[in-house]
Design a protein around this motif. Structure first.
Motif: not given
Length: 378
Positions: A208-230
């Motif tokens: 929705d026009g804003a950054i939801a998360a940033a980081g290494a691909p594997r880290r975001l995949y295995e430890s998503p910071p939000t329900q949307f990212v998961a």
């Protein structure tokens, strides 16, 4: 720092396209900007390339503010979603087009064209018409044209979207090879999670026009910071969790589990929601006696031990949830087993063997360490 966006915001009339986007790319970094259609990815590309002046914020290239600088005066290469090769020009003339307005003499332009057509392995197609090229060749010529002026930043705006699956995979590999060979700082824009995970040093997820998360691909995949990212970054199952403080248990998928087995985030949230990847689940048929198969027990023993053979803490023990198989789907490289657990919720389990059938009573198991926990209100 090659590229930096600081609080970039843009509105089309009263409609917000991007809001307070701040990100940076280091020299030689390949970053994927990932998000669903309509989230503002292309607006970010246009702001960097100079095709629009953002409503607010600043775009900097190599430390210089270029927010109001026209596109032709920014050293930015762009490969757009749709082909922009000139049909009346040869392949070589298309690659040379961005060089002829500069200070290079004609012989240097020709050398540069040869250099970059060789880089994309199309040196023998210099005299060809764009209409004679395949889809993959067209993309590679556009890469050569964007790279020939040796830009500070290369922007790839959905470069694989019009290609079939096999060609996408091959061209992904080509993009990585070329980027590593040239060392050009690259922003790879896509809505496809597999493309982003395959190429990027780092992911920036836009929502929705804003950054939801940033980081290494594997880290975001295995430890998503939000329900949307998961849920957006790869496949994910969702289960509600209900904590019973009096009995010191939590019900996940209709199965009661001791609180000391689950992540502490479950007990910290008033209404937790649990996410788990399909490949982190196992499923085993329940025998008539009500027990799971020996392979399931063996898996539990393995999960209960650490890598060095020592017993791990309670949170390494698998959580077991009962349910009924409602569908087994063969998708080629794997089977997708759909299970309705006793809470009425549905999960998908990835299997590499077809060992359960529709209507089987099963136990679905997961290690507590593979659970991601979020608030329902997220």
């Amino acid at each position: 720092m090659t590229l930096e966006l600081d609080g970039v915001t843009h509105r089309y009339g009263s409609e917000r396209a991007i809001d307070d986007v701040s990100l940076s790319l280091d020299d030689g970094e390949l970053v994927a900007l990932l998000g669903p259609s309509g989230c503002g990815k292309t607006t970010v590309v246009q702001a960097i390339a100079g095709h629009l002046d953002p409503t607010a914020g600043r775009v900097s290239l190599r430390g210089a503010d270029v927010t109001g600088v026209p596109p032709e005066d920014r050293n930015v290469g762009v490969v757009f979603q749709r082909s922009t090769l000139y049909p009346h020009m040869t392949v070589g003339e298309n690659v040379a087009y961005g060089l002829e307005s500069g200070d290079l003499p004609a012989e240097k332009v020709s050398e540069r064209v040869d250099q970059y057509l060789e880089l994309v392995e199309l040196a023998d197609r210099r005299g060809a018409s764009p209409e004679s090229l395949s889809g993959g060749e067209t993309r590679r010529v556009e890469l050569a044209r964007a790279l020939a002026p040796e830009p500070d930043v290369l922007l790839l705006d959905e470069p694989l979207s019009a290609l079939d699956k096999g060609l996408r995979a091959r061209l992904r590999d080509e993009i990585v090879r070329i980027q590593r060979r040239t060392g050009v700082t690259t922003l790879f824009v896509t809505h496809d999670q597999e493309d982003a995970m395959s190429v990027a040093d780092r992911l920036v997820v836009l929502r929705d026009g804003a950054i939801a998360a940033a980081g290494a691909p594997r880290r975001l995949y295995e430890s998503p910071p939000t329900q949307f990212v998961a849920s957006f970054l790869g496949r994910s199952n969702e289960l509600s969790a209900t904590v019973d403080g009096e009995s010191s248990t939590v019900a996940i998928g209709g199965t009661e589990v001791d609180l000391d087995v689950v992540p502490s985030e479950v007990t910290d949230a008033a209404r937790p929601m649990v996410h788990v990847r399909p490949n982190d689940l196992t499923v085993e048929a329940v025998s008539q006696s009500g027990s799971t198969s020996s392979s399931a027990r063996d898996a539990s023993v393995r999960s209960d031990a650490s890598a060095d053979g020592e017993r791990s803490d309670d949170r390494a023990r698998p959580i077991e949830i009962r349910g009924t198989v409602t569908r087994v789907r063969d998708v080629g490289r794997r089977y997708d087993v759909r299970v309705e657990v006793d809470s009425g919720e549905v999960v998908t389990v990835e299997r590499h063997r077809d060992e359960v059938s529709q209507s089987d009573r099963v136990t679905v198991s997961v290690a507590a360490s593979d659970l991601s926990v979020f608030l329902v209100s997220e």
